[in-house]
Motif scaffolding. Structure first.
Motif, PDB file in Angstrom:
ATOM      1  N   TRP A 114      -8.212   7.394  -0.284  1.00 27.13           N
ATOM      2  CA  TRP A 114      -7.249   7.598   0.803  1.00 27.13           C
ATOM      3  C   TRP A 114      -5.910   6.959   0.508  1.00 27.13           C
ATOM      4  O   TRP A 114      -4.964   7.101   1.259  1.00 27.13           O
ATOM      5  CB  TRP A 114      -7.806   7.179   2.163  1.00 27.13           C
ATOM      6  CG  TRP A 114      -8.275   5.766   2.323  1.00 27.13           C
ATOM      7  CD1 TRP A 114      -9.486   5.275   2.017  1.00 27.13           C
ATOM      8  CD2 TRP A 114      -7.543   4.663   2.860  1.00 27.13           C
ATOM      9  NE1 TRP A 114      -9.568   3.948   2.310  1.00 27.13           N
ATOM     10  CE2 TRP A 114      -8.397   3.540   2.846  1.00 27.13           C
ATOM     11  CE3 TRP A 114      -6.249   4.517   3.363  1.00 27.13           C
ATOM     12  CZ2 TRP A 114      -8.010   2.296   3.306  1.00 27.13           C
ATOM     13  CZ3 TRP A 114      -5.865   3.269   3.829  1.00 27.13           C
ATOM     14  CH2 TRP A 114      -6.737   2.174   3.792  1.00 27.13           C
ATOM     15  N   LEU A 115      -5.829   6.238  -0.621  1.00 26.20           N
ATOM     16  CA  LEU A 115      -4.519   5.745  -1.021  1.00 26.20           C
ATOM     17  C   LEU A 115      -3.767   6.891  -1.676  1.00 26.20           C
ATOM     18  O   LEU A 115      -4.259   7.515  -2.600  1.00 26.20           O
ATOM     19  CB  LEU A 115      -4.669   4.604  -2.035  1.00 26.20           C
ATOM     20  CG  LEU A 115      -4.038   3.262  -1.685  1.00 26.20           C
ATOM     21  CD1 LEU A 115      -4.100   2.334  -2.868  1.00 26.20           C
ATOM     22  CD2 LEU A 115      -2.643   3.414  -1.152  1.00 26.20           C
ATOM     23  N   GLY A 116      -2.626   7.171  -1.209  1.00 25.10           N
ATOM     24  CA  GLY A 116      -1.831   8.240  -1.788  1.00 25.10           C
ATOM     25  C   GLY A 116      -2.247   9.619  -1.328  1.00 25.10           C
ATOM     26  O   GLY A 116      -1.751  10.617  -1.818  1.00 25.10           O
ATOM     27  N   ALA A 117      -3.157   9.681  -0.415  1.00 21.09           N
ATOM     28  CA  ALA A 117      -3.553  10.992   0.097  1.00 21.09           C
ATOM     29  C   ALA A 117      -2.419  11.593   0.911  1.00 21.09           C
ATOM     30  O   ALA A 117      -1.654  10.891   1.548  1.00 21.09           O
ATOM     31  CB  ALA A 117      -4.795  10.837   0.980  1.00 21.09           C
TER      32      ALA A 117
END
Lengths: 217, 163
Positions: A4-7
């Motif tokens: 979910w980082l950079g999603a």
């Protein structure tokens, strides 16, 4: 946490601009099946993401999401366009989720309304600001966050999800759930406080476990 | 945040100006919180194609069917066809009548006459008086129906006067 980082954020990804939304709504009012298909394409994932947080069952979430769009298609002629199409869909979804909860006679786990940590800075959010460069979250923390969100009352969760996940404004949320704007702000604050308290309790228990002597009989 | 404000928020009571400012500041700080960041980056997976197909079927069932004008087509088409058939029939009748009337009938003194009716007696089988009467009646009929201009009589127009 890598997933979910950079999603990409979906909040504004599929929104229509005002002119194209009005044109689309005009066609949908005439029960244009193809035009409504575009509405479904744009909002199906977001509506499902919202509903999923209230029914706790994937199949039921899918059913409710279908129901949202069916009701929207049936009621499209009565859509006056004062609210955005997005908030109107969320209003339908919200009402359906509330109805489902009532029908099941499900009593949501209400969060304690008493602050457990007293003091001036008991709920100071500034001390836990998220800095992606310095903090590393893992799946475990993500799970804790989801548990925290799931454990709060429906009325707090709905405001939190609409504001922080779906990027709706205070006024828009107030129209969706039919409460004053001040109430929306209060609930948002309490919802975030609930998550913070839940995570803090988890971290504290984790630290206690780590600091305790191992192998003590 | 003090307990008084907290209780007001919990009970959804109206806030004074200072409390309102404190809440706004807390919300602004909360916009940068872990919770807000996490939720703003949650991916919402789209439903499956099977789900979408099922939804499409349900929407089709409740969608108003396009208005069919078949009955209008058949009504107008039938009327036009009937009119065309009637016109063709009348035209055929008129053409046949004119064709028959154009055939000269030889009478006894070899003077051609244009009026012949179907049941007109043949000059060979009837006497001249009967033939003339029949021809006259047919002529009068055609003139009265407007199929042909009335035959002019020179004897009557030249010296006739009813004064």
């Amino acid at each position: 946490m890598g997933h979910w980082l950079g999603a990409t954020r979906l909040a504004t990804q599929n929104d229509f601009d005002l002119a194209s939304e009005q044109a689309l709504v005009a066609k949908c009012r005439k029960q244009d099946y193809d035009a409504f298909g575009k509405v479904v394409d744009a909002y199906q994932a977001r509506v499902l993401g919202y509903v999923r947080r209230f029914v706790h069952n994937e199949d039921e979430a899918l059913d409710v999401t279908q129901e949202v769009f069916i009701k929207a298609f049936q009621a499209m002629a009565g859509f006056d366009g004062r609210a955005s199409l997005r908030s109107w869909l969320f209003r339908i979804a919200h009402n359906l989720c509330i109805d489902r909860a009532r029908k099941r006679n499900r009593m949501p786990a209400q969060m304690s309304m008493e602050p457990t940590i007293e003091g001036e800075d008991a709920f100071d959010f500034a001390d836990v600001r998220w800095d992606p460069a310095q903090n590393v979250l893992n799946i475990e923390l993500e799970t804790v966050l989801e548990q925290a969100i799931a454990s709060m009352s429906d009325k707090l969760r709905s405001v939190l999800v609409m504001h922080d996940q779906e990027d709706l404004g205070y006024e828009e949320i107030a129209r969706v759930i039919d409460v004053p704007v001040g109430t929306v702000k209060s609930r948002l604050f309490l919802a975030r406080a609930h998550v913070q308290r839940y995570v803090r309790a988890y971290v504290d228990s984790h630290n206690d476990w780590e600091s305790s002597p191992k192998g003590v009989n | 945040m003090d307990k008084k404000l907290w209780n007001k928020l919990v009970n959804e009571e109206p806030l004074d100006a200072a409390e309102h400012i404190a809440l706004e500041q807390a919300l602004e700080a909360g916009d940068e919180s872990l919770t807000a960041y996490y939720l703003s980056h949650v991916e919402n997976p789209a439903p499956s194609l099977a789900w979408r197909s099922e939804l499409n079927e349900q929407l089709k069932q409740i969608a108003p069917q396009p208005v069919r004008h078949g009955w209008k087509f058949w009504a107008w088409g039938g009327a036009i066809t009937a009119s065309a058939a009637a016109c063709a029939f009348l035209l055929t009748v008129v053409m046949n009548s004119q064709q028959e009337s154009a055939n000269p009938v030889q009478v006894a003194n070899n003077t051609p006459t244009t009026a012949v009716v179907e049941n007109a007696p043949s000059p060979q089988s009837k006497d001249l008086g009967t033939v003339l009467i029949s021809a006259h009646q047919a002529d009068e009929t055609q003139a009265s129906l407007g199929w042909r201009a009335p035959r002019r009589s020179h004897n009557l127009t030249s010296g006739y006067s009813n004064w």
